[in-house]
Design a protein around this motif. Sequence first.
Motif, short mmCIF file in Angstrom:
data_model
loop_
_atom_site.label_atom_id
_atom_site.label_comp_id
_atom_site.label_asym_id
_atom_site.label_seq_id
_atom_site.Cartn_x
_atom_site.Cartn_y
_atom_site.Cartn_z
N LEU A 1 0.84 -1.23 0.06
CA LEU A 1 -0.05 0.01 -0.01
C LEU A 1 0.64 1.16 0.01
O LEU A 1 0.39 2.34 -0.58
CB LEU A 1 -0.94 -0.08 1.32
CG LEU A 1 -1.85 -0.98 1.22
CD1 LEU A 1 -2.87 -1.08 2.45
CD2 LEU A 1 -3.02 -0.90 0.08
N ARG B 1 -1.08 1.01 -7.69
CA ARG B 1 -2.20 -0.33 -8.08
C ARG B 1 -1.58 -1.60 -7.53
O ARG B 1 -0.31 -1.80 -7.27
CB ARG B 1 -2.33 -0.26 -9.42
CG ARG B 1 -3.19 0.99 -10.17
CD ARG B 1 -3.04 0.77 -11.69
NE ARG B 1 -3.48 -0.25 -12.10
CZ ARG B 1 -3.26 -0.82 -13.28
NH1 ARG B 1 -2.14 -0.41 -13.95
NH2 ARG B 1 -3.88 -2.00 -13.85
N VAL B 2 -2.54 -2.52 -6.99
CA VAL B 2 -1.96 -3.70 -6.28
C VAL B 2 -2.92 -4.72 -6.59
O VAL B 2 -4.09 -4.59 -6.45
CB VAL B 2 -2.09 -3.51 -4.62
CG1 VAL B 2 -1.60 -4.86 -4.17
CG2 VAL B 2 -1.48 -2.44 -4.16
N ASN C 1 -6.77 0.14 -6.24
CA ASN C 1 -6.03 1.26 -6.26
C ASN C 1 -5.45 1.59 -4.64
O ASN C 1 -6.32 1.96 -3.76
CB ASN C 1 -7.43 2.24 -6.73
CG ASN C 1 -6.75 3.43 -7.24
OD1 ASN C 1 -5.54 4.01 -6.73
ND2 ASN C 1 -7.17 4.03 -8.15
N ALA C 2 -4.11 2.08 -4.84
CA ALA C 2 -3.54 2.47 -3.72
C ALA C 2 -3.14 3.75 -3.71
O ALA C 2 -2.15 4.31 -2.87
CB ALA C 2 -2.52 1.42 -3.31
N PHE D 1 -2.59 6.19 -0.49
CA PHE D 1 -1.68 6.08 0.66
C PHE D 1 -0.30 6.34 0.28
O PHE D 1 0.37 6.17 -0.77
CB PHE D 1 -1.95 4.34 1.08
CG PHE D 1 -3.47 4.01 1.19
CD1 PHE D 1 -3.94 4.63 2.28
CD2 PHE D 1 -4.10 3.22 0.34
CE1 PHE D 1 -5.43 4.27 2.73
CE2 PHE D 1 -5.29 2.63 0.84
CZ PHE D 1 -6.05 3.27 1.81
N PHE E 1 -6.16 3.36 6.12
CA PHE E 1 -5.19 2.54 5.78
C PHE E 1 -5.17 1.07 6.46
O PHE E 1 -5.14 0.14 5.99
CB PHE E 1 -3.63 2.98 6.17
CG PHE E 1 -2.59 2.37 5.50
CD1 PHE E 1 -1.99 2.88 4.60
CD2 PHE E 1 -2.07 1.27 6.44
CE1 PHE E 1 -0.88 2.07 4.12
CE2 PHE E 1 -0.92 0.32 5.98
CZ PHE E 1 -0.32 1.04 4.76
N THR F 1 -8.24 -1.01 4.96
CA THR F 1 -7.82 -1.52 3.19
C THR F 1 -6.84 -2.69 3.76
O THR F 1 -7.10 -3.67 2.92
CB THR F 1 -7.20 -0.64 2.75
OG1 THR F 1 -7.89 0.66 2.48
CG2 THR F 1 -6.90 -0.89 1.48
N SER F 2 -6.08 -2.76 4.76
CA SER F 2 -5.03 -3.73 4.95
C SER F 2 -5.96 -4.82 5.52
O SER F 2 -5.45 -6.16 4.98
CB SER F 2 -4.30 -3.43 6.25
OG SER F 2 -3.39 -2.36 5.58
#
Length: 275
Positions: free
Chosen positions: A208, A213-214, A229-230, A233, A243, A246-247
Amino acid sequence: MTVHPFPAPMLQVDKLSLEYADAHRVVRATHRVSFDVHEADRFVLLGPSGCGKSTLLKAVAGFIAPREGQIRLDGQAVAGPGPDRGVVFQEFDQLAPWKTVRQNVVFGLRSARKLGAAQARERADEVLDQVGLLAFADAYPHTLSGGMKQRVAIARALAMQPRILLMDEPFAALDALTRQRMQAQLLALWEQVRFTLLFVTHSIEEALVVGSRVLLLSPHPGQVRAELNAHAFDADSTGSAAFQQTSQRIHQLLFEHQQVDAPIRRRAGQPGAAP
């Protein structure tokens, strides 16, 4: 009204399946993985150990041939290694110990016959300055810390001006504070150069922080679980509620399903082998 089409992706990975073999069987490492990387993306492959993310990176580098599917860079199929892809590995021993920092960077440029001696030295000093190591240009690798060695490896790769920089868990062996510092330095360098990055990690937080992008890969065999989409962060947002949420979401996406055994093919001549 004029319609402007979206630019084509720089890198296209299309339904890519990769396999590895031992003495008795062939095991599928990734299964029909697809994704696109655009110019100046910081694209991260994230997944648990053994999901095939490093194997994917090596395939993009041209070191491994696909079992099925295709990899295209600028519309051309990847058929082997090339200077259009710079690679930085996790190991610290990727530098020639008998060469100085500058000589390590110059060597790649001279070997590829891209520049003359004076021009290669000038390019080397330019990228060493970008990674904050120009003052150590005449030092030898054994005098450098692990983080500094990785910055030299990054400088050496960027000196070749590749279309895409491939990084395979480059900070995994560093202590936590050095790892955070290296992440920040990588992002600062990206702000300067705006290179395109394909980055492998098994750390959700690192994905992140580093990525724009991940891509989430399932446990072995690696398959696409989701893409996130990151952009929102960075290192300063790690303590924020967004954060952390999302994690947690990523952790659920990666591990909420039970692992599925990889397809296995027996080698020819082995019991149970396909005819």
